[in-house]
Design a protein around this motif. Structure first.
Motif, mmCIF file in Angstrom:
data_model
loop_
_atom_site.group_PDB
_atom_site.id
_atom_site.type_symbol
_atom_site.label_atom_id
_atom_site.label_comp_id
_atom_site.label_asym_id
_atom_site.label_seq_id
_atom_site.Cartn_x
_atom_site.Cartn_y
_atom_site.Cartn_z
ATOM 1 N N LEU A 181 0.904 -1.059 -0.066
ATOM 2 C CA LEU A 181 0.048 0.117 -0.109
ATOM 3 C C LEU A 181 0.822 1.460 0.029
ATOM 4 C CD1 LEU A 181 -2.484 -0.965 2.707
ATOM 5 C CD2 LEU A 181 -2.618 -1.441 0.363
ATOM 6 N N VAL A 182 0.634 2.043 -0.929
ATOM 7 C CA VAL A 182 1.366 3.474 -0.957
ATOM 8 C C VAL A 182 0.295 4.630 -0.931
ATOM 9 C CG1 VAL A 182 3.026 4.943 -2.220
ATOM 10 C CG2 VAL A 182 3.010 2.198 -2.336
ATOM 11 N N LYS A 183 0.559 5.551 0.073
ATOM 12 C CA LYS A 183 -0.053 6.776 0.004
ATOM 13 C C LYS A 183 0.420 7.793 -0.810
ATOM 14 C CE LYS A 183 -1.391 6.672 4.788
ATOM 15 N NZ LYS A 183 -1.423 7.450 6.033
ATOM 16 N N GLY A 208 3.892 8.922 -0.862
ATOM 17 C CA GLY A 208 4.966 7.919 -0.927
ATOM 18 C C GLY A 208 5.249 7.151 0.140
ATOM 19 N N ALA A 209 4.614 7.331 1.381
ATOM 20 C CA ALA A 209 4.694 6.326 2.574
ATOM 21 C C ALA A 209 4.167 5.204 2.295
ATOM 22 C CB ALA A 209 4.052 6.926 3.632
ATOM 23 N N LEU A 221 -5.165 6.933 -3.469
ATOM 24 C CA LEU A 221 -5.278 8.224 -3.844
ATOM 25 C C LEU A 221 -6.598 8.876 -3.526
ATOM 26 C CD1 LEU A 221 -3.269 8.034 -7.299
ATOM 27 C CD2 LEU A 221 -2.286 8.197 -5.002
ATOM 28 N N GLY A 222 -7.313 8.054 -3.096
ATOM 29 C CA GLY A 222 -8.815 8.385 -2.681
ATOM 30 C C GLY A 222 -9.000 9.537 -1.962
ATOM 31 N N GLU A 223 -7.773 10.365 -1.256
ATOM 32 C CA GLU A 223 -8.117 11.187 -0.545
ATOM 33 C C GLU A 223 -7.597 12.698 -1.452
ATOM 34 O OE1 GLU A 223 -5.764 10.341 3.028
ATOM 35 O OE2 GLU A 223 -7.509 10.482 4.090
ATOM 36 N N LEU A 224 -6.934 12.453 -2.829
ATOM 37 C CA LEU A 224 -7.036 13.464 -3.596
ATOM 38 C C LEU A 224 -8.188 13.751 -4.314
ATOM 39 C CD1 LEU A 224 -3.283 12.258 -4.720
ATOM 40 C CD2 LEU A 224 -4.031 13.948 -2.810
ATOM 41 N N LYS A 225 -8.778 15.059 -4.299
ATOM 42 C CA LYS A 225 -9.996 15.208 -4.947
ATOM 43 C C LYS A 225 -10.082 15.665 -6.298
ATOM 44 C CE LYS A 225 -11.091 18.976 -2.191
ATOM 45 N NZ LYS A 225 -12.249 19.255 -1.099
ATOM 46 N N PRO A 235 -7.803 5.670 3.817
ATOM 47 C CA PRO A 235 -7.702 4.509 3.017
ATOM 48 C C PRO A 235 -6.841 3.422 3.419
ATOM 49 C CG PRO A 235 -7.645 6.407 1.551
ATOM 50 C CD PRO A 235 -7.342 6.991 3.000
ATOM 51 N N GLN A 236 -5.441 3.784 3.957
ATOM 52 C CA GLN A 236 -4.583 2.653 4.341
ATOM 53 C C GLN A 236 -5.167 1.972 5.641
ATOM 54 O OE1 GLN A 236 -0.516 3.111 4.021
ATOM 55 N NE2 GLN A 236 -0.188 2.666 5.914
ATOM 56 N N GLN A 237 -5.823 2.935 6.702
ATOM 57 C CA GLN A 237 -6.212 2.227 7.970
ATOM 58 C C GLN A 237 -7.389 1.380 7.635
ATOM 59 O OE1 GLN A 237 -6.767 5.444 10.466
ATOM 60 N NE2 GLN A 237 -4.630 5.488 11.138
ATOM 61 N N PHE A 238 -8.444 2.011 6.723
ATOM 62 C CA PHE A 238 -9.614 1.214 6.198
ATOM 63 C C PHE A 238 -8.945 -0.261 5.638
ATOM 64 C CE2 PHE A 238 -12.733 -0.255 3.145
ATOM 65 C CZ PHE A 238 -13.893 0.111 3.814
#
Lengths: 445, 71
Positions: free
Chosen positions: A13-15, A18-19, A183-187, A55-58
């Motif tokens: 999983l990549v945020k 880049g994390a 990338l769900g948090e990038l609108k 999304p990652q925690q989800f």
């Protein structure tokens, strides 16, 4: 566990910044979360409501819920507390897991142990229905999707509460050992593109309006990521969008896909290498899936078809025919095994990928004081798929209050674009509202 | 009197009382909003204009639509 996680140092999983979590790290996080969930009551057949927005925690929690054998109920917490609480009351989960921690809930129910996922979706009438999907069905669908879609570095821009993003993108990518770019948090499409370039995305799946704007940004000069493929689902893929995507990503393969939540969700897919693609085909049936047309309605059979609707045997027996055939409510035809979809056959329309039951919207409107009756019709809309026009038997003075109530009760996609107050709704001799007459009035308006 | 722009925005998200307050739009709502504005006001949104500066609040969207309509 629903999918097998590899034990490797490859990124899972990549945020956007880049994390990343490697498969090994993800496995450890999932283990830890599963222990916590079990200690709070998660167990096979029990439902855990998940309200994580990150999304990652989800995904960590979702995988841990399956590791514990429990059933995942994703909550769209952005829709507000009201809709989420209504789902919790109906589903009776044992636990609510969100960013604040764990909350044990009273009177939890037990579902069949084969159940893995409970997703609420709008039917033609009444409140949203809880679709019960099995572990085996989801796994069969993931494996069928992986037969055609590579899962190398997949950009996920849709919310993970959608079966399309959760099963069709995140789980398929992880099952194949690929990397999910969350990338769900990038609108904004330009920032989604910049992240895809930065992170080296090779695949992108989304709904047509989103693909359209991403492609347009590239045509306008924003750098394009090195995509091997783009995939569309959730609404029909029109020729103008296809042309735009081709211009923006000339060397990428383009896929059109058809599915529905009740089928876990993918049913058919077709690439632009297939001659039928240019004629607007929705897809060829996936491995293990059979398609048949009954009258005009598309029927689906296969391992990924749902177990049934939650607490609704009548709706279940209407949707699931003897022999295991699922009624899709979509109208279409088959041509040498290739599926063409014409649209919805009943009172359900798709507004930008979201299924909207017209009667559900009307029912919400009738709850407003001063509204004697209401009827909602849908007009085709190139951009959104459908445009909702509501007619209400009510004085114009209640419209402001009515809009306020709808904002509280309905997801944005379900709110009518126009509300027209009328003295009385046109009726058929039977007393039923004359929808045809209203549709004509809406077209004229 | 509610502006036409607000009428379009409130189909997709909660419209705060203060037009300068940040809007809570998810990515899918944002693309739907952009396409609905195009249809309602008969202009084309440049996809590269889709950013916080133009779409962050009601006031910013109203200013953007006004600029685009002036051409």
């Amino acid at each position: 566990m629903l999918i097998a996680l590899r034990d490797s140092d490859a990124p899972a999983l990549v945020k956007p910044d880049g994390a990343q979590l490697t498969y090994r790290q993800l496995g450890a996080e999932v283990e830890k979360e599963a222990r916590a969930l079990r200690s709070q009551g998660a167990a096979p057949g029990r439902i855990v409501a998940l309200g994580m927005t990150d999304p990652q925690q989800f995904l960590v929690s979702a995988l841990a819920i399956w590791e514990s054998g429990a059933v995942l109920l994703p909550l769209d917490v952005r829709a507000g507390a009201g809709p989420a609480e209504a789902l919790i009351r109906r589903a009776r989960p044992v636990l609510l897991r969100d960013a604040e921690g764990f909350r044990q809930l009273p009177d939890p129910r037990e579902l069949d142990e084969g159940t893995a996922l409970l997703l609420f979706t709008s039917g033609s009438s009444g409140p949203p229905k809880g679709v019960r999907l099995s572990r085996d069905g989801l796994r069969a669908n993931i494996e069928a999707i992986l037969r055609y879609l590579p899962a190398a570095r997949t950009a996920i821009v849709l919310p993970l509460t959608y079966s399309y993003a959760l099963v069709g993108q995140a789980l398929t990518t992880l099952h194949a050992g690929g990397t999910a770019l969350l990338l769900g948090e990038l609108k904004y499409p330009p920032e989604q593109l910049a992240a895809m370039v930065r992170l080296g995305a090779r695949g992108l799946s989304s709904v047509p309006p989103s693909l359209r704007l991403i492609a347009r940004a590239v045509v306008e000069g924003i750098s394009a990521p090195p995509l091997d493929y783009l995939a569309s689902a959730g609404a029909s893929l029109d020729a103008a969008t296809v042309a735009l995507v081709r211009t923006a990503f000339p060397s990428a393969r383009l896929w059109n896909q058809y599915g529905l939540t009740e089928a876990s969700p993918r049913v058919a897919a077709i690439s632009d290498a297939d001659p039928a693609f240019a004629r607007g085909a929705a897809g060829r049936p996936l491995q293990g899936i059979e398609l048949r047309i009954d009258g005009e309605e598309i029927l689906v059979r296969g391992p990924s078809v749902m177990l049934g609707y939650l607490d609704d045997p009548d709706a279940t027996s209407r949707a699931l025919l003897p022999g295991g055939w699922l009624r899709t409510g979509d109208v279409g035809h088959l041509e040498e095994g290739c599926l063409f979809v014409h649209g919805r056959g009943d009172g359900v329309v798709k507004c930008a990928g979201e299924r909207v039951g017209l009667d559900e919207v009307a029912a919400a409107m009738r709850e407003c004081p001063g509204v004697a009756d209401a009827c909602v019709v849908a007009l085709p809309d190139e951009a959104l798929g459908a445009r909702l026009i509501a007619f209400v038997e009510a004085p114009a003075s209640v419209l402001a209050e009515l809009r306020k109530l709808l904002r509280r009760k309905l997801l944005p996609a379900k709110r009518p674009a126009e509300i027209i107050p009328v003295e009385s709704l046109p009726r058929l001799p039977s007393g039923k509202i004359d929808r045809q007459a209203l549709r004509r009035r809406a077209e004229e308006a | 009197m509610k502006s036409e722009v607000v009428e379009v925005i409130e189909q997709f998200t909660e419209v705060p009382g203060d037009p300068a307050q940040a809007l809570d739009l998810a990515s899918l709502e944002l693309v739907q909003l952009a396409e609905a504005l195009e249809e309602r006001f008969a202009f084309v949104v440049d996809a590269r204009d889709l950013n916080e500066k133009n779409f962050g609040s009601v006031a910013q969207i109203e200013a953007y639509v006004a600029r685009k309509r002036r051409g």
